[in-house]
Write a protein that holds these residues in place. Structure first.
Motif, PDB file in Angstrom:
ATOM      1  N   ARG A  40       2.830   2.623  16.795  1.00 51.80           N
ATOM      2  CA  ARG A  40       2.443   1.291  16.326  1.00 51.80           C
ATOM      3  C   ARG A  40       1.085   0.875  16.890  1.00 51.80           C
ATOM      4  N   SER A  41       0.793   1.291  18.102  1.00 53.52           N
ATOM      5  CA  SER A  41      -0.491   0.900  18.705  1.00 53.52           C
ATOM      6  C   SER A  41      -1.670   1.647  18.098  1.00 53.52           C
ATOM      7  N   ARG A  42      -1.426   2.799  17.472  1.00 50.31           N
ATOM      8  CA  ARG A  42      -2.526   3.610  16.945  1.00 50.31           C
ATOM      9  C   ARG A  42      -2.619   3.636  15.429  1.00 50.31           C
ATOM     10  N   ARG A  43      -1.578   3.265  14.718  1.00 52.02           N
ATOM     11  CA  ARG A  43      -1.595   3.353  13.251  1.00 52.02           C
ATOM     12  C   ARG A  43      -2.507   2.286  12.653  1.00 52.02           C
ATOM     13  N   ARG A  44      -2.921   2.530  11.421  1.00 52.75           N
ATOM     14  CA  ARG A  44      -3.767   1.577  10.697  1.00 52.75           C
ATOM     15  C   ARG A  44      -2.982   1.005   9.526  1.00 52.75           C
ATOM     16  N   ASP A  45      -3.040  -0.284   9.390  1.00 59.72           N
ATOM     17  CA  ASP A  45      -2.411  -0.972   8.277  1.00 59.72           C
ATOM     18  C   ASP A  45      -3.296  -0.833   7.044  1.00 59.72           C
ATOM     19  N   PRO A  46      -2.735  -0.497   5.889  1.00 61.53           N
ATOM     20  CA  PRO A  46      -3.555  -0.367   4.678  1.00 61.53           C
ATOM     21  C   PRO A  46      -4.347  -1.636   4.343  1.00 61.53           C
ATOM     22  N   GLN A  47      -3.794  -2.796   4.644  1.00 61.49           N
ATOM     23  CA  GLN A  47      -4.511  -4.041   4.362  1.00 61.49           C
ATOM     24  C   GLN A  47      -5.751  -4.182   5.233  1.00 61.49           C
ATOM     25  N   LEU A  48      -5.700  -3.671   6.459  1.00 63.23           N
ATOM     26  CA  LEU A  48      -6.873  -3.692   7.322  1.00 63.23           C
ATOM     27  C   LEU A  48      -7.986  -2.838   6.716  1.00 63.23           C
ATOM     28  N   LEU A  49      -7.622  -1.679   6.182  1.00 62.50           N
ATOM     29  CA  LEU A  49      -8.621  -0.822   5.545  1.00 62.50           C
ATOM     30  C   LEU A  49      -9.167  -1.465   4.276  1.00 62.50           C
ATOM     31  N   LEU A  50      -8.323  -2.178   3.546  1.00 64.65           N
ATOM     32  CA  LEU A  50      -8.784  -2.892   2.355  1.00 64.65           C
ATOM     33  C   LEU A  50      -9.794  -3.968   2.738  1.00 64.65           C
ATOM     34  N   LEU A  51      -9.491  -4.740   3.766  1.00 66.72           N
ATOM     35  CA  LEU A  51     -10.420  -5.777   4.209  1.00 66.72           C
ATOM     36  C   LEU A  51     -11.718  -5.185   4.752  1.00 66.72           C
ATOM     37  N   ALA A  52     -11.615  -4.077   5.463  1.00 68.17           N
ATOM     38  CA  ALA A  52     -12.819  -3.422   5.980  1.00 68.17           C
ATOM     39  C   ALA A  52     -13.668  -2.890   4.833  1.00 68.17           C
ATOM     40  N   GLY A  53     -13.029  -2.383   3.794  1.00 73.93           N
ATOM     41  CA  GLY A  53     -13.763  -1.919   2.619  1.00 73.93           C
ATOM     42  C   GLY A  53     -14.458  -3.065   1.907  1.00 73.93           C
ATOM     43  N   LEU A  54     -13.778  -4.186   1.804  1.00 75.61           N
ATOM     44  CA  LEU A  54     -14.396  -5.357   1.188  1.00 75.61           C
ATOM     45  C   LEU A  54     -15.597  -5.849   1.988  1.00 75.61           C
ATOM     46  N   ALA A  55     -15.528  -5.673   3.293  1.00 73.41           N
ATOM     47  CA  ALA A  55     -16.666  -6.057   4.135  1.00 73.41           C
ATOM     48  C   ALA A  55     -17.893  -5.214   3.816  1.00 73.41           C
ATOM     49  N   GLY A  56     -17.684  -4.044   3.233  1.00 78.47           N
ATOM     50  CA  GLY A  56     -18.798  -3.191   2.848  1.00 78.47           C
ATOM     51  C   GLY A  56     -19.670  -3.788   1.767  1.00 78.47           C
ATOM     52  N   PHE A  57     -19.119  -4.703   0.996  1.00 73.10           N
ATOM     53  CA  PHE A  57     -19.908  -5.345  -0.058  1.00 73.10           C
ATOM     54  C   PHE A  57     -20.781  -6.480   0.477  1.00 73.10           C
ATOM     55  N   VAL A  58     -20.352  -7.093   1.560  1.00 75.76           N
ATOM     56  CA  VAL A  58     -21.101  -8.243   2.075  1.00 75.76           C
ATOM     57  C   VAL A  58     -21.741  -7.988   3.429  1.00 75.76           C
ATOM     58  N   GLY A  59     -21.395  -6.913   4.051  1.00 73.55           N
ATOM     59  CA  GLY A  59     -21.907  -6.652   5.384  1.00 73.55           C
ATOM     60  C   GLY A  59     -22.205  -5.192   5.607  1.00 73.55           C
ATOM     61  N   ILE A  60     -21.432  -4.594   6.457  1.00 75.25           N
ATOM     62  CA  ILE A  60     -21.671  -3.212   6.863  1.00 75.25           C
ATOM     63  C   ILE A  60     -20.726  -2.285   6.108  1.00 75.25           C
ATOM     64  N   GLN A  64     -14.342   1.046   7.098  1.00 75.08           N
ATOM     65  CA  GLN A  64     -13.022   1.646   6.864  1.00 75.08           C
ATOM     66  C   GLN A  64     -12.995   3.108   7.267  1.00 75.08           C
ATOM     67  N   ARG A  65     -14.100   3.805   7.143  1.00 73.88           N
ATOM     68  CA  ARG A  65     -14.159   5.213   7.548  1.00 73.88           C
ATOM     69  C   ARG A  65     -14.193   5.337   9.065  1.00 73.88           C
ATOM     70  N   PHE A  66     -14.890   4.430   9.736  1.00 72.96           N
ATOM     71  CA  PHE A  66     -14.881   4.446  11.198  1.00 72.96           C
ATOM     72  C   PHE A  66     -13.467   4.162  11.724  1.00 72.96           C
ATOM     73  N   LEU A  67     -12.741   3.253  11.073  1.00 71.74           N
ATOM     74  CA  LEU A  67     -11.386   2.916  11.506  1.00 71.74           C
ATOM     75  C   LEU A  67     -10.414   4.075  11.367  1.00 71.74           C
ATOM     76  N   THR A  68     -10.705   4.995  10.460  1.00 74.46           N
ATOM     77  CA  THR A  68      -9.832   6.152  10.270  1.00 74.46           C
ATOM     78  C   THR A  68     -10.400   7.402  10.942  1.00 74.46           C
ATOM     79  N   ASP A  69     -11.271   7.220  11.904  1.00 72.81           N
ATOM     80  CA  ASP A  69     -11.867   8.296  12.698  1.00 72.81           C
ATOM     81  C   ASP A  69     -12.663   9.292  11.865  1.00 72.81           C
ATOM     82  N   GLN A  70     -13.204   8.857  10.754  1.00 72.49           N
ATOM     83  CA  GLN A  70     -14.079   9.689   9.937  1.00 72.49           C
ATOM     84  C   GLN A  70     -15.519   9.244  10.191  1.00 72.49           C
TER      85      GLN A  70
END
Length: 119
Positions: A40-60, A64-70
């Motif tokens: 639980r401490s290391r897993r990623r929630d799909p909604q977190l990746l969705l929000l991080a991807g959306l941040a790609g349109f307005v910010g950096i 989402q790739r950094f969050l998944t160790d890519q």
């Protein structure tokens, strides 16, 4: 489906739950609790990746790739504006698959830790 596992980790979707259940089927209660806490401490929630991807349109782009160790893909997305936003759009569509692949990798690592702790 194991009710004990569902009680420990109700936030897992069906695919992830089935995979985790196959990993922990021979664990005793303490090992299952340790697994759930580490996982639980290391897993990623799909909604977190969705929000991080959306941040790609307005910010950096590429968060989402950094969050998944890519890291390599994250840097590529960062310098190419998410591959001209096409890669970011693909990641938004496939955010659940990105999270599942990362979480399976994490589940395998945590399962290895639990096995080494049991020795």
């Amino acid at each position: 489906m194991s009710t004990k596992l569902f009680q420990l980790m109700p936030e897992l979707d069906m695919q992830e739950m089935a995979y985790v259940e196959s990993l922990v089927k021979n664990y005793n209660d303490q090992q299952m609790l340790n697994f759930a806490n580490f996982y639980r401490s290391r897993r990623r929630d799909p909604q977190l990746l969705l929000l991080a991807g959306l941040a790609g349109f307005v910010g950096i782009a590429g968060v989402q790739r950094f969050l998944t160790d890519q890291i390599g893909m994250g840097i590529l997305y960062l310098f190419t504006a998410g591959l001209c936003f096409i890669g970011t759009i693909v990641d938004l569509i496939n955010h659940k698959q990105l999270a599942l692949e990362y979480n399976i990798k994490v589940a395998n690592e945590v399962s290895g830790w639990i096995a080494r702790m049991a020795e």
